[in-house]
Every structure is written in structure tokens, then in C-alpha cells.
Design a protein around this motif. Structure first.
Motif: not given
Lengths: 216, 225
Positions: B1-2, B173, B176-177, B184, B186-187, B190, B193-194, B197
Motif C-alpha cells: 500500500m502506498y 514544474t 516538481m519533476r 519517487f 511523484y504524487m 504533484f 506544485v498543484g 499553481y
């Protein structure tokens, strides 16, 4: 056009096809989701309206490129989904398009005056009947021209799918650029292809607008 | 599970303020430059010269129908081959300005053509100078028409500035990358950064709404709702 680039004509052609396909798919899905969100946006309950506003504002504010990353890497890692670039791109494009479509739907339905609702209801029509026979036929006319704008915007956003490795028109161009080593000419061809596609669509949109202008 | 762990990003927050400043700087510069382009474009599109009108129209149609990403690649990779080397930041700035300038042109044109010719003649016949005419007659009315689409376009420019990340500009961005690649998470990167913005875009959005209220409170009596 140099023959070296011209030899790759089928790659460009395929790229055009895939770009049209994914943007069309995203427009249909985004239209369906946008219709629901747009209706929730004008629901009689404040909490529902606010939820719809938050949805619209969030997906209008987050750059599509960031959404592509979130869907491709974020969802894949977090949910163990292992999304393909195609699925991730479709989800990201749908989210962006649905926020735009929700506003189009709202504007369309709000363009039908309250008096018409009241008149139709007083004639004994039910809510679904009023919506189906009175409001919808008028709203769709208002919605069509801006929907064309949403389609063009979605088609342009689909170029971002190249970043996550989905081979649409832009990525096709980048691949040809890599194998021929010719940058300017290849990218110019890509730009011209996008222009021809989008300009044709906008001409159709303008024709639709003219056609529906005098109906009211 | 993440396991969702925003704390995993903490070691990477160092370069984030700089990245945010770069996003703001790139957006602000291209907003200012594209306003200039837009005013020029609108004057072309409403000019009496057929050639200028045609050039203005062609500019708008071409730039509105090509994805910003392709324009960025054309300037960054394409021009390099022709012998013009433009660095990442300037490529992004030029591309964003050209792209937004086309939309600005349409916004300003919409504002300009809404003012009847008779008003220009009336103002001049009252002895107003050209500056006075634009400052006191034209601008207040045009601003009322354009502030809303202008706000939307500004949000569009902030969003478009995210594309600078594809040619190596170290803005939000890109952060974020990089943070995602290294942890790792990423979520998490994301979502972080979401949120950034959304805050930037909604600040502009609120500014637009406040401007609208202010304009309404100053409107001539007949125009109040």
C-alpha cells in the motif's frame, strides 16, 4: 522540403491521426464530465455548487503539463496503476477539458431566462420535461460555438502528451528531428500541420456560430 | 500500500523559493511584454490600412492555432539550427509573449471597437488633446470591457509558463519533476506544485473579481445593477 524529411511523411500523417483521435476522445469524455459538473454548478444547494466551483477552479488553475505528470507518474506510483502514456494523457486532457466544458454548459443553461422555466412549469410540465424540451434545445445553440474553442484548446494541450512519451503529432516531429538531425524544417512542418487542423476547426466553428445566430 | 508522505519532499524544498520566483518573473515579464504586443496588434487590426489589418489578423490566427509547446521548440531548437542561439529562459519568454500577444490583440481589439467613432469626434471637438481623449474617454470604457478576459489570460500565462520546464528552465514544474525523480514521491510533488499553481491563479482571479466590484461601485448611476 528536403527529401530526407519528406521520406517521413507517413510518420507525420500518423501523428495527425493520433492527435485528432486523442483530442476528440478527451473532448467527448470532458464534455460528459463537464455536463455533470456544469449542472452541479447551478444546483439549488450551496454545498454542491461550491464543490463544482472548486473542481472548475482547480483544474483551470493547474497547468495541463503538471496534470500530465500527476496522472502518469503520480497515479502510477500512488495507486500502483501502471497507466500507459495513452491512459494518463486521456485522463489529464479530460480533467482540463471538463473544467472548460462545465463553464460552457453553465453559460448555455443560464442563457435561458427564468421566465421560461416558470412559464413551462406553470403549463404543467415536469422539471425533466422543461429541461428536455424547453431549456436544452436553446442551451445547445449557445454552447456549440464555445465548445469548438474548447476542442481547439484540447487539441493544443494534447501536444503535451509528447512529454510523457505518447507518440502524437509533436512527439512524431521530435522523433523525426532526432533521426534526421534537422530541427527547424521538421518543427515548422509540425507547426503548419497544427495550424491547418485548428484553423479548419475554427472555420467550422465560425460557420456554426453564423448559423445559430439568428435563431433566437 | 502506498504511504502518502509529504515529509519525503522536505530535503528538496531548498530550491523551491527560487523556482517560484522564476515562475513569477517569467509570467510577469511575458504579461507586460504581451500587453505591449497586444496593443500594437489591436492598433494594426483596427487600422485603416488593409495591409496592417491583414498582418494583424494573420499573426493572431497563426499563433492562436499552434500549441505553445511547438512554438517553444521552434524557437529553442529550430532557431539554433538556423544559427540563432536563444537560451531556455529567453526562448520561453519569447514563445509565451508571442502566444499571449495574439490573445491580447483580440482582447484589446474587442475593447477598442466597442467605443463608437462619434465619441472620438465629440471629444476632439471639445478641444481635448489626443492624450486626454485616450486617458479620460477611451481608456476608462475599454478597461471596463477588458479587465475580465485580461484576468483569465494572465492565469493562462502563468499556466503556460510551466512549459518552460521542457527546455530546462528551473521553474516550479521543473522542481516538481526533479523532486519526484529523486524521491519517487511523484504524487506528493504533484500535489505540492498543484497547490502552488492554484494559489497563484486564484490570486489573479480574486484580483479580477475585486476589480470588477470596484468598477461597479464607480459606474455611472444608469449602469449600476
Amino acid at each position: 522540403m528536403s527529401s530526407q524529411v519528406a521520406a517521413y511523411w507517413y510518420v507525420f500523417l500518423k501523428g495527425v491521426g493520433i492527435t485528432l483521435w486523442i483530442s476528440w476522445l478527451a473532448l467527448i469524455l470532458g464534455g460528459a464530465v463537464g455536463l455533470v459538473i456544469g449542472l452541479l454548478r447551478i444546483a439549488p444547494w450551496a454545498a454542491v455548487r461550491w464543490a463544482a466551483i472548486v473542481y472548475i477552479e482547480v483544474f483551470r488553475s493547474v497547468p495541463p503539463l503538471v496534470l500530465f505528470f500527476g496522472c502518469f507518474y503520480g497515479l502510477s506510483y500512488a495507486m500502483k496503476l501502471d497507466l500507459s502514456p495513452f491512459s494518463a494523457a486521456t485522463i489529464a486532457l479530460t480533467l482540463t477539458a471538463s473544467a472548460l466544458m462545465a463553464e460552457v454548459v453553465r453559460a448555455g443553461i443560464e442563457s435561458v431566462t427564468r421566465g421560461q422555466w416558470e412559464a413551462a412549469l406553470s403549463q404543467g410540465m415536469t422539471y425533466p420535461q422543461v429541461f428536455r424540451y424547453v431549456v436544452w434545445p436553446q442551451a445547445i445553440r449557445v454552447m456549440l460555438p464555445p465548445s469548438v474553442g474548447v476542442y481547439i484548446s484540447t487539441l493544443k494541450d494534447s501536444s503535451l502528451a509528447s512529454i510523457i512519451g505518447y507518440v502524437e503529432l509533436t512527439k512524431s516531429g521530435l522523433l523525426v528531428r532526432e533521426s534526421t538531425g534537422i530541427s527547424f524544417e521538421v518543427l515548422l512542418i509540425i507547426a503548419i500541420l497544427y495550424f491547418v487542423i485548428n484553423y479548419s476547426i475554427s472555420l467550422v466553428g465560425a460557420a456554426l456560430e453564423r448559423r445559430f445566430k439568428y435563431v433566437h | 500500500m502506498y504511504e502518502f508522505a509529504l515529509a519525503g519532499l522536505l530535503p528538496y524544498t531548498g530550491p523551491l523559493p527560487r523556482a517560484i520566483v522564476l515562475t513569477l518573473w517569467l509570467s510577469t515579464l511575458s504579461i507586460l511584454l504581451s500587453v505591449a504586443v497586444g496593443v500594437l496588434g489591436a492598433l494594426c487590426r483596427t487600422s485603416t490600412s488593409l495591409v496592417l489589418r491583414w498582418i494583424g489578423g494573420a499573426y493572431v490566427e497563426v499563433l492562436r492555432n499552434i500549441p505553445l509547446l511547438v512554438v517553444i521548440y521552434l524557437i529553442f531548437f529550430g532557431l539554433a539550427q538556423v544559427g540563432l542561439r536563444v537560451d531556455g529562459f529567453n526562448s520561453a519568454l519569447i514563445a509565451l509573449t508571442l502566444n499571449a500577444g495574439a490573445y491580447m490583440t483580440e482582447i484589446f481589439r474587442g475593447g477598442l471597437i466597442a467605443i463608437p467613432r462619434g465619441q472620438y469626434e465629440a471629444a476632439r471637438s471639445q478641444g481635448m488633446t489626443a492624450f486626454q481623449l485616450y486617458r479620460y474617454v477611451v481608456f476608462p470604457q475599454v478597461f471596463r470591457i477588458i479587465y475580465a478576459p485580461l484576468g483569465n489570460l494572465m492565469i493562462g500565462i502563468v499556466i503556460g509558463s510551466s512549459l518552460a520546464s521542457v527546455i530546462g528552465v528551473e521553474e516550479v514544474t521543473t522542481w516538481m519533476r526533479r523532486a519526484g525523480d529523486e524521491t519517487f514521491r511523484y504524487m506528493e510533488s504533484f500535489l505540492a506544485v498543484g497547490v502552488i499553481y492554484v494559489v497563484l491563479a486564484q490570486t489573479i482571479n480574486i484580483g479580477r473579481i475585486v476589480t470588477g466590484r470596484w468598477l461597479l461601485s464607480r459606474a455611472p448611476i444608469g449602469h449600476r445593477r
